[in-house]
Motif scaffolding. Structure first.
Motif, mmCIF file in Angstrom:
data_model
loop_
_atom_site.group_PDB
_atom_site.id
_atom_site.type_symbol
_atom_site.label_atom_id
_atom_site.label_comp_id
_atom_site.label_asym_id
_atom_site.label_seq_id
_atom_site.Cartn_x
_atom_site.Cartn_y
_atom_site.Cartn_z
ATOM 1 N N THR A 116 1.080 -1.253 -0.105
ATOM 2 C CA THR A 116 -0.164 -0.288 0.012
ATOM 3 C C THR A 116 0.771 1.139 0.136
ATOM 4 O OG1 THR A 116 -0.159 -0.024 2.487
ATOM 5 C CG2 THR A 116 -1.965 -1.092 1.090
ATOM 6 N N HIS A 117 2.229 1.311 0.018
ATOM 7 C CA HIS A 117 2.889 2.333 0.176
ATOM 8 C C HIS A 117 4.040 2.463 -0.774
ATOM 9 C CE1 HIS A 117 1.656 4.065 4.352
ATOM 10 N NE2 HIS A 117 1.269 2.574 4.481
ATOM 11 N N SER A 118 4.515 3.450 -1.556
ATOM 12 C CA SER A 118 5.809 3.657 -2.151
ATOM 13 C C SER A 118 6.622 4.719 -1.347
ATOM 14 C CB SER A 118 5.756 4.067 -3.634
ATOM 15 O OG SER A 118 4.796 3.096 -4.198
ATOM 16 N N VAL A 119 7.719 4.529 -0.818
ATOM 17 C CA VAL A 119 8.213 5.211 0.071
ATOM 18 C C VAL A 119 9.858 5.721 -0.540
ATOM 19 C CG1 VAL A 119 9.454 5.445 2.336
ATOM 20 C CG2 VAL A 119 7.156 4.303 2.073
ATOM 21 N N PHE A 120 10.216 6.937 -0.567
ATOM 22 C CA PHE A 120 11.618 7.385 -0.980
ATOM 23 C C PHE A 120 12.246 8.212 0.165
ATOM 24 C CE2 PHE A 120 8.555 7.361 -4.782
ATOM 25 C CZ PHE A 120 9.219 6.154 -5.407
ATOM 26 N N ASP A 121 13.267 7.485 0.295
ATOM 27 C CA ASP A 121 14.106 8.387 1.322
ATOM 28 C C ASP A 121 15.437 9.223 0.700
ATOM 29 O OD1 ASP A 121 12.801 7.365 3.672
ATOM 30 O OD2 ASP A 121 14.219 5.608 3.716
ATOM 31 N N LEU A 122 15.203 10.562 1.317
ATOM 32 C CA LEU A 122 16.351 11.422 0.663
ATOM 33 C C LEU A 122 16.854 12.290 1.831
ATOM 34 C CD1 LEU A 122 13.303 11.949 -0.830
ATOM 35 C CD2 LEU A 122 14.736 12.925 -2.820
ATOM 36 N N LEU A 131 9.464 10.639 1.359
ATOM 37 C CA LEU A 131 8.220 10.881 0.791
ATOM 38 C C LEU A 131 7.389 9.545 0.945
ATOM 39 C CD1 LEU A 131 9.503 12.746 -2.545
ATOM 40 C CD2 LEU A 131 8.649 13.569 -0.345
ATOM 41 N N ASP A 132 6.268 9.556 1.477
ATOM 42 C CA ASP A 132 5.603 8.235 1.721
ATOM 43 C C ASP A 132 4.082 8.422 1.022
ATOM 44 O OD1 ASP A 132 3.861 6.382 2.501
ATOM 45 O OD2 ASP A 132 4.315 6.646 4.636
ATOM 46 N N PHE A 133 4.295 7.654 -0.251
ATOM 47 C CA PHE A 133 2.828 7.717 -1.093
ATOM 48 C C PHE A 133 2.145 6.478 -0.740
ATOM 49 C CE2 PHE A 133 6.341 9.857 -3.612
ATOM 50 C CZ PHE A 133 5.483 11.024 -3.826
ATOM 51 N N PHE A 134 1.000 6.829 -0.117
ATOM 52 C CA PHE A 134 0.001 5.642 0.494
ATOM 53 C C PHE A 134 -1.301 5.766 -0.338
ATOM 54 C CE2 PHE A 134 -2.780 5.457 4.519
ATOM 55 C CZ PHE A 134 -3.043 4.029 4.210
ATOM 56 N N LEU A 147 -12.800 6.346 -1.727
ATOM 57 C CA LEU A 147 -12.668 7.806 -1.748
ATOM 58 C C LEU A 147 -11.561 7.975 -2.804
ATOM 59 C CD1 LEU A 147 -12.440 8.247 1.998
ATOM 60 C CD2 LEU A 147 -13.562 9.829 0.587
ATOM 61 N N PRO A 148 -11.707 8.634 -3.786
ATOM 62 C CA PRO A 148 -10.666 8.801 -4.699
ATOM 63 C C PRO A 148 -9.737 9.674 -4.567
ATOM 64 C CG PRO A 148 -12.619 10.351 -5.054
ATOM 65 C CD PRO A 148 -12.755 9.778 -3.768
ATOM 66 N N PHE A 149 -8.807 9.458 -3.488
ATOM 67 C CA PHE A 149 -7.852 10.113 -2.955
ATOM 68 C C PHE A 149 -6.746 9.401 -2.355
ATOM 69 C CE2 PHE A 149 -11.599 12.628 -1.059
ATOM 70 C CZ PHE A 149 -11.703 13.472 -2.317
ATOM 71 N N SER A 150 -5.525 10.026 -2.434
ATOM 72 C CA SER A 150 -4.497 9.159 -2.203
ATOM 73 C C SER A 150 -3.615 10.277 -1.169
ATOM 74 C CB SER A 150 -3.551 9.008 -3.295
ATOM 75 O OG SER A 150 -2.495 7.955 -2.969
ATOM 76 N N TYR A 151 -2.709 9.827 -0.299
ATOM 77 C CA TYR A 151 -1.981 10.639 0.710
ATOM 78 C C TYR A 151 -0.543 10.697 0.192
ATOM 79 C CZ TYR A 151 -5.602 9.271 4.292
ATOM 80 O OH TYR A 151 -6.826 8.947 5.048
ATOM 81 N N VAL A 322 -3.767 4.486 8.004
ATOM 82 C CA VAL A 322 -2.398 4.094 7.946
ATOM 83 C C VAL A 322 -2.149 2.734 8.924
ATOM 84 C CG1 VAL A 322 -1.222 5.501 9.703
ATOM 85 C CG2 VAL A 322 -0.193 5.125 7.577
ATOM 86 N N LEU A 323 -2.832 2.748 9.842
ATOM 87 C CA LEU A 323 -2.503 1.392 10.964
ATOM 88 C C LEU A 323 -2.845 0.398 10.299
ATOM 89 C CD1 LEU A 323 -1.394 1.795 13.762
ATOM 90 C CD2 LEU A 323 -4.081 1.568 14.455
ATOM 91 N N GLU A 324 -4.187 0.502 9.468
ATOM 92 C CA GLU A 324 -4.663 -0.671 8.825
ATOM 93 C C GLU A 324 -3.698 -1.119 7.609
ATOM 94 O OE1 GLU A 324 -8.842 -1.887 7.027
ATOM 95 O OE2 GLU A 324 -7.642 -0.341 5.758
ATOM 96 N N SER A 325 -3.339 -0.200 6.983
ATOM 97 C CA SER A 325 -2.219 -0.487 5.894
ATOM 98 C C SER A 325 -0.793 -1.054 6.319
ATOM 99 C CB SER A 325 -1.983 0.660 5.035
ATOM 100 O OG SER A 325 -0.799 1.549 5.579
ATOM 101 N N TRP A 326 -0.436 -0.871 7.527
ATOM 102 C CA TRP A 326 0.878 -1.454 8.066
ATOM 103 C C TRP A 326 0.428 -2.836 8.319
ATOM 104 C CZ3 TRP A 326 2.012 3.516 11.619
ATOM 105 C CH2 TRP A 326 2.618 4.318 10.827
#
Ligand SMILES: *[C@@H]1O[C@H](CO)[C@@H](O)[C@H](O)[C@H]1NC(C)=O
Ligand SMILES: *[C@@H]1O[C@H](CO)[C@@H](O)[C@H](O)[C@H]1NC(C)=O
Ligand SMILES: *[C@@H]1O[C@H](CO)[C@@H](O)[C@H](O)[C@H]1NC(C)=O
Length: 724
Positions: A116-122, A131-134, A147-151, A322-326
């Motif tokens: 459920t996540h794509s994460v980039f560390d910089l 950057l945590d795209f969830f 819901l047609p949204f993303s975090y 986010v808790l559910e996604s983890w």
């Protein structure tokens, strides 16, 4: 499904040349990036439905500060993220031209994806940024899923007293018609700030190269306890420069024209240690689907009818989501590793968002009646058909695993149409409309003809649903229709007329063995569903004819042939056996599966087994289906081969379910063909599905009360004395 129509865009246009041009300029040294668990072809950023599907090709991650994201079909989308540390601005993502902006590129360290996540560390100076795209996947929670949204969460850490501002913008390309885009800006009393981009005077339901032209692209945020929020819009250089100079966008007049961006900036002030803020990107359509002339809208609108309310709820829901996604990420990883190893877990993680990202979950717009929920799925990147039966079919293992109600949610719109008597042919319709979002049927009777394919699919899906949910009321309501198609199969599935199967790119064939297998299993499925034993018996007789009596295999009994009689050297992956095993129907004997386990190790190309002896390409979904019927060694070979394709670094599309698997015809193996971002990757869950329906606990535990499905989650029932 069709594969013969080329999408209008140059597929996979690599912007490497553009990137290297800009990359040389700042002279920054990007070190090696670690990829966890592996390098995927493309990272899902915001992937929730057919029109909110934004990706970052993985060959751009090295240069993430400059890199633009892409719509699933390949169009470039402007989406940038910047940070300012003690007055020095850095680009984290998506600023193609940094020259003169006053900003430096941050250094990319690490890229990671889960289900459920794509994460980039910089790193930017001494500060760490994430950057945590969830994109939530929560099929049992209809509100959350619809819901047609993303975090996008931007997390700052290691800041010992630094002065921090965080910024993001999107551009007019998100509308699909930048030249006619308009900006709408709202500030609400609760602090929520919303940029909406839409196409002026656009027609409802109009698309351009698969992007929605109606509805609106959204960038929104709300001040956190410790941040102040400012907004601006206009020329990218001007707006970004203001952020770089001042860390604050206020005081600037908003303008909007071709090439403009809409931006938001959080001033976090002095940060000790860690801080994070959330942005929301989205694509909202009030009229989401045209179902037989009636507008259907997102399920969430029953509770949150305005964009403002829906966005406020989405932000409020972040902690729970986010808790559910983890938990889901972890559980999927554990279960899929246990099912078939860590490579399989990687495949599952990359497939999950994409599978649900082809679907809208809706209710009627006029009544907002939450008892009337329908799901619609788009046949992405082949022809855009809506609720294609042979797209729901390959994908169904993911629904079986995560929430089997979705099999009904997707079939119900089709069943209502069939029940209304508007489809006159004796076999099941291919889809509910030629192009998304028009679910208007085919009153002209001209759906793509796949008689045995779709009839068999429907019967298997109906049984899978009843078996997984125990809801025999729903299947009972349509039993006469199912029987009609079972009868069609009884009459037409031995001497099989020339026809297409799901893989229409391979062309039609008479007497295709895999279709005969599908029919036998479908007839047996109907026998079990209806309790009519004559059908079960006929299904078994067909299986005997094709396997034991040898009509569908070679004389040495080494493999099922592609076509019968008289093609002993031909073969085709007999993936239609998977539901027979999953549902325990035993239409075909264990010997047949054992034979396949041995044979498919012998026809393996560099990246696995192609669809049939004529092709050099494989279908990943069908291969995972077939793998689920194998003994461990052959199964593991299939998993290894798909994983090798997924991680070979030679392509950058959203996960392609069709690819060259052997160099036997002179094509480069391990490269995708046509299919991008298709929800059929749900079929990769076939091995996990063998653990049983609804086996992922996170989702059922977190199911809100009143959303436990029609049968209240009761165990499967017996029907007519037969174990369903
Ligand atoms: C949805 O329904 C509402 C209430 O009936 C109506 O005002 C609105 O115009 C409808 N939207 C669309 C897109 O038809
Ligand atoms: C298909 O198979 C049936 C049964 O073996 C046979 O009678 C028929 O001739 C075959 N059709 C073709 C086109 O080969
Ligand atoms: C199976 O038996 C039922 C009666 O129980 C009958 O209605 C149906 O036509 C039979 N179908 C076939 C294919 O024999």
């Amino acid at each position: 499904m069709r594969f013969d129509i080329q999408t209008p865009l140059g597929l996979g246009s690599l912007c490497a040349s553009v990137l290297s041009f800009f990359c040389g300029e700042e002279g920054q040294q990007q070190g090696r990036i670690s990829h966890y668990p592996v390098l995927p072809p493309s990272y899902p950023l915001a992937v929730r439905n057919p029109y909110l599907s934004t990706w970052m090709p993985s060959d751009r991650v090295q240069q993430l500060p400059y890199a633009e994201s892409q719509f699933w079909a390949g169009q470039e989308l402007g989406w940038s993220v910047m940070v300012r540390v003690d007055g020095q601005a850095y680009s984290l993502m998506g600023v193609p031209d940094l020259e003169g902006s006053g900003a430096l590129p941050a250094t990319v360290r690490h890229a990671e994806f889960t289900a459920t996540h794509s994460v980039f560390d910089l790193t930017a100076g001494s500060v760490k940024l994430t950057l945590d795209f969830f994109s939530p996947v929560s099929p049992s929670n209809y509100l959350r899923q619809s819901l047609p949204f993303s975090y996008l969460t931007v997390r700052v850490s290691g800041s010992n007293g630094r002065d921090i501002q965080v910024y993001s913008d999107i551009d007019g390309r998100w509308t699909g018609r930048e030249d006619r885009s308009v900006l709408d800006y709202e500030e609400h009393d609760d602090g929520l700030v919303i940029h909406s981009l839409s196409v002026e005077d656009s027609a409802k339901y109009a698309e351009a190269s698969d992007m929605a032209l109606w509805g609106k692209a959204i960038l929104a945020s709300r001040p956190s306890e410790s941040s102040t929020l400012s907004a601006s819009a206009g020329d990218p250089k001007t707006v970004r420069e203001q952020f770089a100079k001042k860390g604050d966008l206020s005081g600037q007049e908003f303008t909007w024209s071709y090439g403009s961006i809409a931006a938001l900036s959080h001033d976090l002030g002095i940060v000790h240690g860690e801080a994070s803020i959330n942005f929301v990107v989205g694509y909202e359509r009030e009229a989401a689907i045209n179902y037989l002339g009636e507008e259907y809208t997102g399920y969430y609108r029953a509770e949150y009818p305005t964009t403002h309310k829906a966005l406020a709820h989405f932000l409020d829901d972040y902690n729970n989501a986010v808790l559910e996604s983890w938990q889901l990420d972890q559980e999927l990883k554990t279960f899929s590793t246990a099912a078939a190893g860590s490579k399989y877990a990687d495949i599952i993680a990359l497939s999950t968002r994409q599978a649900y990202g082809g679907i809208d979950l809706t209710i009627p717009n006029h009544s907002l009646d939450t008892e009337d929920v329908l799901a619609f799925i788009k046949e992405l990147s082949s022809d855009g058909n809506i609720n294609t039966i042979d797209v729901i079919m390959p994908a169904f293992p993911i629904y079986w695993v995560l929430d089997p109600e979705w099999i009904r949610l997707m079939l119900e719109p089709v069943m209502r149409y069939l029940d209304a008597g508007r489809w006159h042919l004796p076999y099941t319709i291919h889809d509910l409309g030629s192009h998304y979002p028009h679910a208007i049927g085919h009153d002209d009777q001209k759906a793509e003809p796949m008689p045995i394919e779709e009839s068999g699919n429907l019967l298997v899906l109906a049984l899978a649903y009843a078996r997984a949910t125990g809801d025999i009321d729903w299947t009972g309501r349509y039993m006469d229709i199912f029987q009609k198609y079972a009868d069609y199969l009884v009459d037409n599935s031995i001497d099989i007329a020339n026809q297409l199967s799901s893989n229409d790119a391979a062309g039609p064939l008479p007497n295709e063995t895999n279709l005969a297998i599908k029919a036998a299993v479908g007839i047996k499925a109907f026998g079990v569903l209806s309790g009519k034993e004559n059908y079960s018996r006929i299904g078994e007789e067909h299986a005997t004819l094709f396997y034991e009596d040898g009509l569908g295999i070679d004389e040495e009994k080494t493999h099922f042939v592609l076509q019968y009689p008289g093609y002993p050297d031909s073969w085709k992956t007999p993936y239609n056996l998977f539901p027979d095993v999953l549902l325990g129907l035993e239409t075909f004997s264990k010997d047949a599966h054992r034979m396949n386990s041995e044979f498919y190790s012998t026809v393996r190309g560099e990246y696995g087994v192609p669809l049939d002896n004529r092709q050099d390409w494989a279908k990943s979904d069908w291969n995972m289906w077939l793998a689920a019927t194998f003994e461990k060694n052959t199964r593991d070979e299939f998993v290894d081969d798909l994983w090798a394709f997924m991680t070979n670094g030679k392509h950058n599309w959203p996960f392609s379910d069709r690819y060259v698997s052997t160099s036997a015809h002179g094509n480069a193996p391990g490269t995708p063909i046509l299919c991008r971002a298709r929800p059929t990757v749900g079929g990769h869950f076939a091995l996990l599905a063998m653990k049983g329906p609804g086996s992922i606990q996170t989702l059922s535990v977190n199911k809100p009360v009143g959303m436990r499905g029609r049968n209240g989650g009761k165990p499967p029932l017996k029907s007519h004395g037969l174990e369903l």
